[in-house]
Design a protein around this motif. Structure first.
Motif, PDB file in Angstrom:
ATOM      1  N   LEU A 124       0.841  -1.194   0.000  1.00  0.00           N
ATOM      2  CA  LEU A 124       0.000   0.000   0.000  1.00  0.00           C
ATOM      3  C   LEU A 124       0.881   1.250   0.000  1.00  0.00           C
ATOM      4  CD1 LEU A 124      -2.870  -0.955   2.485  1.00  0.00           C
ATOM      5  CD2 LEU A 124      -3.004  -0.721   0.008  1.00  0.00           C
ATOM      6  N   PHE A 180      -7.426  -4.250   9.382  1.00  0.00           N
ATOM      7  CA  PHE A 180      -7.073  -2.857   9.645  1.00  0.00           C
ATOM      8  C   PHE A 180      -7.512  -2.411  11.043  1.00  0.00           C
ATOM      9  CE2 PHE A 180      -6.966  -3.057   5.101  1.00  0.00           C
ATOM     10  CZ  PHE A 180      -6.061  -2.102   4.710  1.00  0.00           C
ATOM     11  N   LEU A 230     -17.786  -1.636   3.628  1.00  0.00           N
ATOM     12  CA  LEU A 230     -18.534  -0.914   2.601  1.00  0.00           C
ATOM     13  C   LEU A 230     -19.912  -0.592   3.181  1.00  0.00           C
ATOM     14  CD1 LEU A 230     -17.700  -3.093  -0.543  1.00  0.00           C
ATOM     15  CD2 LEU A 230     -16.679  -0.896   0.096  1.00  0.00           C
ATOM     16  N   ASP A 265     -13.886   7.550   0.126  1.00  0.00           N
ATOM     17  CA  ASP A 265     -13.176   7.099   1.322  1.00  0.00           C
ATOM     18  C   ASP A 265     -11.983   6.212   0.921  1.00  0.00           C
ATOM     19  OD1 ASP A 265     -12.342   6.094   3.716  1.00  0.00           O
ATOM     20  OD2 ASP A 265     -14.360   5.658   4.464  1.00  0.00           O
ATOM     21  N   ARG A 317      -9.953   4.618   2.666  1.00  0.00           N
ATOM     22  CA  ARG A 317      -9.833   3.362   3.419  1.00  0.00           C
ATOM     23  C   ARG A 317     -10.575   2.242   2.693  1.00  0.00           C
ATOM     24  NH1 ARG A 317     -12.414   4.816   8.912  1.00  0.00           N
ATOM     25  NH2 ARG A 317     -14.003   5.314   7.387  1.00  0.00           N
ATOM     26  N   LEU A 318     -11.706   2.593   2.073  1.00  0.00           N
ATOM     27  CA  LEU A 318     -12.456   1.571   1.334  1.00  0.00           C
ATOM     28  C   LEU A 318     -11.682   1.125   0.103  1.00  0.00           C
ATOM     29  CD1 LEU A 318     -16.085   3.008   1.553  1.00  0.00           C
ATOM     30  CD2 LEU A 318     -14.983   1.309   3.003  1.00  0.00           C
ATOM     31  N   GLU A 334      -8.492   1.030  -0.104  1.00  0.00           N
ATOM     32  CA  GLU A 334      -7.429   0.132   0.376  1.00  0.00           C
ATOM     33  C   GLU A 334      -7.976  -1.241   0.746  1.00  0.00           C
ATOM     34  OE1 GLU A 334      -5.298   2.045   3.495  1.00  0.00           O
ATOM     35  OE2 GLU A 334      -4.152   3.282   2.087  1.00  0.00           O
ATOM     36  N   ARG A 335      -9.190  -1.277   1.304  1.00  0.00           N
ATOM     37  CA  ARG A 335      -9.789  -2.576   1.634  1.00  0.00           C
ATOM     38  C   ARG A 335      -9.890  -3.433   0.380  1.00  0.00           C
ATOM     39  NH1 ARG A 335      -9.176  -0.097   5.369  1.00  0.00           N
ATOM     40  NH2 ARG A 335     -10.241  -0.147   7.358  1.00  0.00           N
TER      41      ARG A 335
END
Lengths: 240, 251
Positions: A50, A71, A77, B147, B149-150, B152-153
């Motif tokens: 990342l 995380f 989502l 977002d 973070r989403l 990256e998920r």
């Protein structure tokens, strides 16, 4: 399983991490402890590509698809149900919607979320969202599990319960784990090896300790082990 | 309970206001030439509907507003997506859109009449410009503020561009578009009515223009009320659609 050599990470200024060497052996639970802001998270992010480090190498013995990353926050989502969130990785791996949903339901039920499959994340409590996030990662049966202070946002009781469950699972499945945390007791309770990161900037590995406490372990039982208190003190010294 | 009592108080206030207006008219405090009584406005409105002619005009305005709304949504969302995905396109589009956003876009109405005539097309064009600029920014900013973070998920779960678009970008953008849908409906009607006002032979804007040029305050107020009623109806419909599509927002 995982070898990190000479890892240096900088975001424009002085390096956040400098010359990190780290090994995670197959079947072992490894923890990385360090003060907040020491760049612990950056190590995991470098392992999962990342972020790209300035220098250094990350060697994985398994394909990237076999690495699970839990995380710190539980950003699911919001527009997908718990079931769809858990099934997401399976769908990405090309599994048909039907079987993926079935498997997701099995995992939700394993984590005590029977009947919550149709809820949206906003309709779940913090602890339930965390369980969904865990299921989302474990359903893919990763061979290496990376965890970034996964329980920091939970209250003490829920945290203890989920930690206990997850530890049980890791022990039974002989999962290889790299856990990043600032909770020393959590690190000792769970780990075979504990790495200590110094205060940043330019944080680096200050010490490596082995934890020779017999398994299976329980969060509370481990604290009564004669090894526990002296090791805790050593870690404190390393950090100060 | 709480919401219904708020609604009840609001309705009571409205009824009181209309009653005051009616009494003021009957007492001769208001000149009926400028401010006709609610009862005579209601009479005019009834005549409008009974005459049957109103439906042609309503149909014309609705046709212009809806065509402009649909085309504006498609164009705005498309351009917003394209600009968010292509930096070069964003470079070119952003100043144009910022300019179009800054000016009162209805000043384009006379130009559209010259280009497209006094028929439906010039009204559709105006509604389209109003709606598409709004939607462009909704989508463009929506995608840029997705977002991370989403994102990256999805990436750590092994997902590529296809899953990012399907699982993160499209739902985020849907939320932004739906959040702006009511404003867009209002804009579409503004475009249609203003377009008719400028030059036309049909539509509510045309009727308004006619009422104004004959100094008919009763007809003007009746038409304003009719337009408000229909826009409110559409607001209610878009709110239902919004709640359906964004049901994940309910806690």
């Amino acid at each position: 399983m995982l070898r990190v050599r000479g890892l240096t990470v900088a975001f424009g200024g002085p390096p956040v991490l400098e010359n990190i060497d780290l090994d995670v052996k197959a079947g072992q639970f490894t923890s990385l402890i360090g003060p907040s802001g020491s760049g612990k998270t950056s190590i995991l992010r470098a392992v999962t590509a990342l972020l790209s480090p300035q220098t250094g190498t990350v060697d994985l013995d398994v394909p990237a698809n076999d690495v699970g990353f839990l995380f710190q926050d539980d950003a699911l989502l919001p527009w997908r149900t718990a079931r769809q969130n858990v099934a997401l990785g399976l769908r990405i791996r090309g599994i048909a919607p039907g079987p993926a949903a079935e498997k997701a339901d099995r995992w939700l039920s394993l984590l005590g979320l029977d009947g919550f499959g149709d809820r949206y994340p906003r309709q779940l409590s913090g602890g339930q969202r965390k369980r969904v996030a865990i299921a989302q990662v474990l359903v893919l049966e990763p061979r290496l599990l990376l965890m970034d202070e996964p329980f920091a946002s939970l209250d003490a009781i829920v945290r203890m319960r989920i930690t206990e469950e997850l530890l049980g699972w890791v022990e039974r499945e002989h999962l290889t784990v790299l856990l990043v945390t600032h909770d020393l007791e959590e690190a000792i309770s769970a780990s075979d090896v504990v790495y200590v990161l110094s205060q940043g900037p330019s944080a680096t590995i200050r010490a490596r300790h082995e934890v020779n406490i017999a398994r299976p372990r329980h969060v509370l039982g481990t604290r009564r082990d004669p090894m526990f208190a002296p090791l805790l003190e050593r870690l404190w010294e390393d950090l100060s | 309970m709480k919401i219904s009592s708020v609604a009840a108080r609001r309705a009571a206030a409205l009824i009181l206001l209309i009653a005051l207006w009616e009494s003021a008219s009957r007492l001769g405090w208001l000149d009926p030439f400028y401010m006709p009584a609610p009862s005579s406005v209601a009479r005019v409105m009834m005549q409008l509907f009974a005459g049957g002619e109103l439906w042609t005009h309503l149909g014309a305005t609705f046709a212009a507003a809806f065509t402009g709304l649909a085309a504006g949504l498609v164009l705005g969302v498309g351009l917003g997506f394209a600009a968010a995905l292509s930096p070069v396109l964003a470079e070119l589009l952003e100043p144009v859109m910022v300019l179009l956003n800054a000016i009162p876009r209805v000043i384009l109405a006379p130009l559209f009449v010259i280009w497209l005539g006094i028929g439906l097309a010039s009204k559709v064009a105006l509604a389209l410009v109003l709606v598409s600029v709004l939607m462009f920014f909704a989508v463009y900013n929506g995608i840029r503020e997705v977002d991370q973070r989403l994102v990256e998920r999805i990436r750590t779960l092994g997902g590529g561009r296809r899953f990012l678009v399907r699982e993160v970008y499209v739902p985020s953008v849907t939320a932004w578009v739906m959040g702006n849908l009511k404003v867009a409906v209002g804009f579409a009607f503004t475009g249609a009515v203003v377009g008719e006002f400028v030059a036309s032979s049909r539509g509510l804007g045309y009727l308004l223009q006619f009422a104004q040029s004959t100094y008919n305050a009763g007809l003007t107020i009746a038409l304003i009320v009719v337009i408000m009623a229909f826009v409110l109806l559409l607001f209610a419909l878009s709110e239902r659609l919004e709640r359906r599509l964004l049901r994940w927002r309910q806690t």
